[in-house]
Design a protein around this motif. Structure first.
Motif, PDB file in Angstrom:
ATOM      1  N   UNK A 120       0.906  -1.455   0.193  1.00 24.90           N
ATOM      2  CA  UNK A 120      -0.356  -0.027  -0.022  1.00 24.90           C
ATOM      3  C   UNK A 120       0.335   1.201  -0.245  1.00 24.90           C
ATOM      4  N   UNK A 121       1.787   1.485   0.472  1.00 24.54           N
ATOM      5  CA  UNK A 121       2.841   1.953   0.865  1.00 24.54           C
ATOM      6  C   UNK A 121       4.347   1.592   0.311  1.00 24.54           C
ATOM      7  N   UNK A 122       5.018   1.051   0.362  1.00 21.22           N
ATOM      8  CA  UNK A 122       6.530   1.012  -0.310  1.00 21.22           C
ATOM      9  C   UNK A 122       6.432   0.739  -1.892  1.00 21.22           C
ATOM     10  N   UNK A 123       6.125  -0.202  -1.937  1.00 21.15           N
ATOM     11  CA  UNK A 123       6.185  -0.587  -3.664  1.00 21.15           C
ATOM     12  C   UNK A 123       5.323   0.549  -4.425  1.00 21.15           C
ATOM     13  N   UNK A 124       4.136   1.465  -4.266  1.00 22.78           N
ATOM     14  CA  UNK A 124       3.809   2.327  -4.826  1.00 22.78           C
ATOM     15  C   UNK A 124       4.597   3.752  -4.665  1.00 22.78           C
ATOM     16  N   UNK A 125       4.703   4.461  -3.536  1.00 25.85           N
ATOM     17  CA  UNK A 125       5.613   5.367  -2.929  1.00 25.85           C
ATOM     18  C   UNK A 125       6.910   5.370  -4.199  1.00 25.85           C
ATOM     19  N   UNK A 126       8.058   3.779  -4.165  1.00 24.14           N
ATOM     20  CA  UNK A 126       8.899   3.620  -4.420  1.00 24.14           C
ATOM     21  C   UNK A 126       9.000   3.880  -5.634  1.00 24.14           C
ATOM     22  N   UNK A 127       8.324   3.050  -6.672  1.00 23.38           N
ATOM     23  CA  UNK A 127       8.096   3.042  -8.542  1.00 23.38           C
ATOM     24  C   UNK A 127       7.497   4.458  -8.418  1.00 23.38           C
ATOM     25  N   UNK A 128       6.567   4.748  -7.813  1.00 23.49           N
ATOM     26  CA  UNK A 128       6.216   6.515  -8.307  1.00 23.49           C
ATOM     27  C   UNK A 128       7.172   7.014  -8.586  1.00 23.49           C
ATOM     28  N   UNK A 129       8.544   7.350  -7.239  1.00 27.77           N
ATOM     29  CA  UNK A 129       9.603   8.589  -6.691  1.00 27.77           C
ATOM     30  C   UNK A 129      11.022   7.848  -8.234  1.00 27.77           C
ATOM     31  N   UNK A 130      10.704   6.142  -8.513  1.00 27.71           N
ATOM     32  CA  UNK A 130      11.495   5.958  -9.820  1.00 27.71           C
ATOM     33  C   UNK A 130      11.397   6.395 -10.661  1.00 27.71           C
ATOM     34  N   UNK A 131      10.024   6.293 -10.795  1.00 27.17           N
ATOM     35  CA  UNK A 131       9.690   6.761 -12.910  1.00 27.17           C
ATOM     36  C   UNK A 131      10.024   8.231 -13.056  1.00 27.17           C
ATOM     37  N   UNK A 132      10.176   9.126 -12.198  1.00 26.35           N
ATOM     38  CA  UNK A 132      10.356  10.084 -11.910  1.00 26.35           C
ATOM     39  C   UNK A 132      11.953  10.814 -12.889  1.00 26.35           C
ATOM     40  N   UNK A 133      13.284   9.317 -12.550  1.00 25.06           N
ATOM     41  CA  UNK A 133      14.110   8.697 -13.056  1.00 25.06           C
ATOM     42  C   UNK A 133      14.144   7.807 -14.455  1.00 25.06           C
ATOM     43  N   UNK A 134      13.860   6.940 -14.153  1.00 20.61           N
ATOM     44  CA  UNK A 134      13.974   6.589 -15.433  1.00 20.61           C
ATOM     45  C   UNK A 134      12.075   6.181 -16.522  1.00 20.61           C
ATOM     46  N   UNK A 135      12.385   5.575 -17.272  1.00 22.52           N
ATOM     47  CA  UNK A 135      10.976   4.752 -17.831  1.00 22.52           C
ATOM     48  C   UNK A 135      10.820   3.842 -17.492  1.00 22.52           C
ATOM     49  N   UNK A 136       9.089   4.227 -17.727  1.00 21.68           N
ATOM     50  CA  UNK A 136       8.667   2.397 -17.562  1.00 21.68           C
ATOM     51  C   UNK A 136       8.434   1.181 -17.987  1.00 21.68           C
ATOM     52  N   UNK A 137       9.466   1.798 -19.823  1.00 27.77           N
ATOM     53  CA  UNK A 137      10.211   0.890 -19.844  1.00 27.77           C
ATOM     54  C   UNK A 137      10.892  -0.013 -19.224  1.00 27.77           C
ATOM     55  N   UNK A 138      11.878   0.705 -18.571  1.00 29.25           N
ATOM     56  CA  UNK A 138      13.194   0.216 -18.249  1.00 29.25           C
ATOM     57  C   UNK A 138      12.519  -0.061 -16.544  1.00 29.25           C
ATOM     58  N   UNK A 139      11.816   0.642 -15.740  1.00 27.36           N
ATOM     59  CA  UNK A 139      11.460   0.086 -14.863  1.00 27.36           C
ATOM     60  C   UNK A 139      10.786  -1.534 -14.694  1.00 27.36           C
ATOM     61  N   UNK A 140      10.069  -1.392 -15.897  1.00 32.66           N
ATOM     62  CA  UNK A 140       9.473  -2.831 -15.761  1.00 32.66           C
ATOM     63  C   UNK A 140      10.398  -3.841 -16.067  1.00 32.66           C
ATOM     64  N   UNK A 141      11.769  -3.712 -16.288  1.00 33.61           N
ATOM     65  CA  UNK A 141      12.571  -5.041 -16.794  1.00 33.61           C
ATOM     66  C   UNK A 141      12.582  -5.564 -14.877  1.00 33.61           C
TER      67      UNK A 141
END
Length: 287
Positions: free
Chosen positions: A77-98
């Protein structure tokens, strides 16, 4: 239909729903701050969960369930949504999906520690090989992508794996949709406060795609997907059904390319395919 088959079908439906999560998050963070997005998606899903629990007359969890539910909430509820949202400010969705290729291994590890599962040694061999391929891909792109984004995605995978395993363990007693619903309700006060504190001052200028992204991650990623996923893990086994997550990169990359116009390199496809083959081997030795 036997218990294992039902688990795999439910798990697959959960993966299909989750495959849109990272592309939808990528769209949403274009206009929403990650903190607001994290709070808003959980708050919306939490309000829907209250309606579901009331409609079906579910009893409140016992006191001993509160700590495991808190672990689920912190992980998914908190960890994965927040951390991925922060990550996607730096990398593309395609890169993060890997990086989703690491989720089956993380889920299996926490399944051993939290649910007492004991896959065969060959399972770990195949799973570790798949994880090494994913790590190698991230290191290969270190000059053209963000180290910060990669580290945030790795942290998100660990948080998610813990939340998956803990939720699956609880689902054996409480039921799949009940676990995610109570986890959302437990975190609702904090998530509402977070959303209110970080609400953008100019919501009227927010684009339609961002609102659609928020709607998807709130309803489907935070609630509907978990109804299928936790039921699948509980019925079919955490380590075994968890390997279905290796289908998620294929589906997510297709969405990122189709809806967001992001480039999907041959290397991304090759790594994703190689990891899926590794986990297909691991599946044979999950039990």
């Amino acid at each position: 239909m036997d218990r294992t088959t039902s688990g795999w079908i439910n798990g697959f439906l959960g993966v299909v729903v989750f495959s849109g999560s990272l592309p939808a998050t990528r769209v949403a963070v274009a206009d929403f701050h990650p903190l607001f997005l994290t709070g808003a998606r959980a708050a919306i899903a939490g309000l829907l969960a209250i309606l579901l629990l009331a409609a079906f007359g579910e009893k409140r969890p016992v006191r001993t369930d509160l700590l495991p539910l808190a672990v689920v909430a912190l992980g998914v509820v908190v960890g994965f949504p927040l951390l991925t949202a922060l990550a996607l400010e730096h990398v593309t969705a395609a890169h993060s999906i890997v990086f989703v290729g690491l989720l089956p291994l993380a889920t299996a590890l926490f399944g051993v520690f939290r649910a007492g599962e004991r896959p065969k040694p060959a399972f770990w061999l195949f799973s570790c090989l798949g994880s090494a391929l994913v790590a190698g891909f991230a290191l290969k792109d270190r000059l053209t992508t963000s180290t910060t984004g990669d580290m945030l995605m790795l942290a998100a995978i660990l948080a998610c794996g813990l939340g998956y395993a803990e939720g699956a363990r609880l689902s054996r007693r409480l039921g799949g949709w009940q676990v995610i619903s109570w986890a959302l309700v437990l975190s609702l006060p904090v998530m509402v406060a977070l959303a209110v504190a970080t609400v953008p001052p100019t919501l009227e200028t927010t684009g339609g795609p961002a609102w659609l992204g928020l709607a998807y991650v709130s309803v489907f990623s935070m609630l509907v997907g978990f109804v299928f996923w936790y039921r699948g893990l509980a019925l079919g086994g955490i380590a075994g059904v968890g390997q279905l997550q290796l289908l998620q990169p294929f589906l997510g990359l297709a969405l990122a390319a189709t809806l967001l116009g992001e480039a999907v390199s041959p290397a991304m496809l090759a790594i994703t395919l190689a990891v899926i083959l590794c986990v297909a081997g691991a599946k044979r030795f999950a039990r």
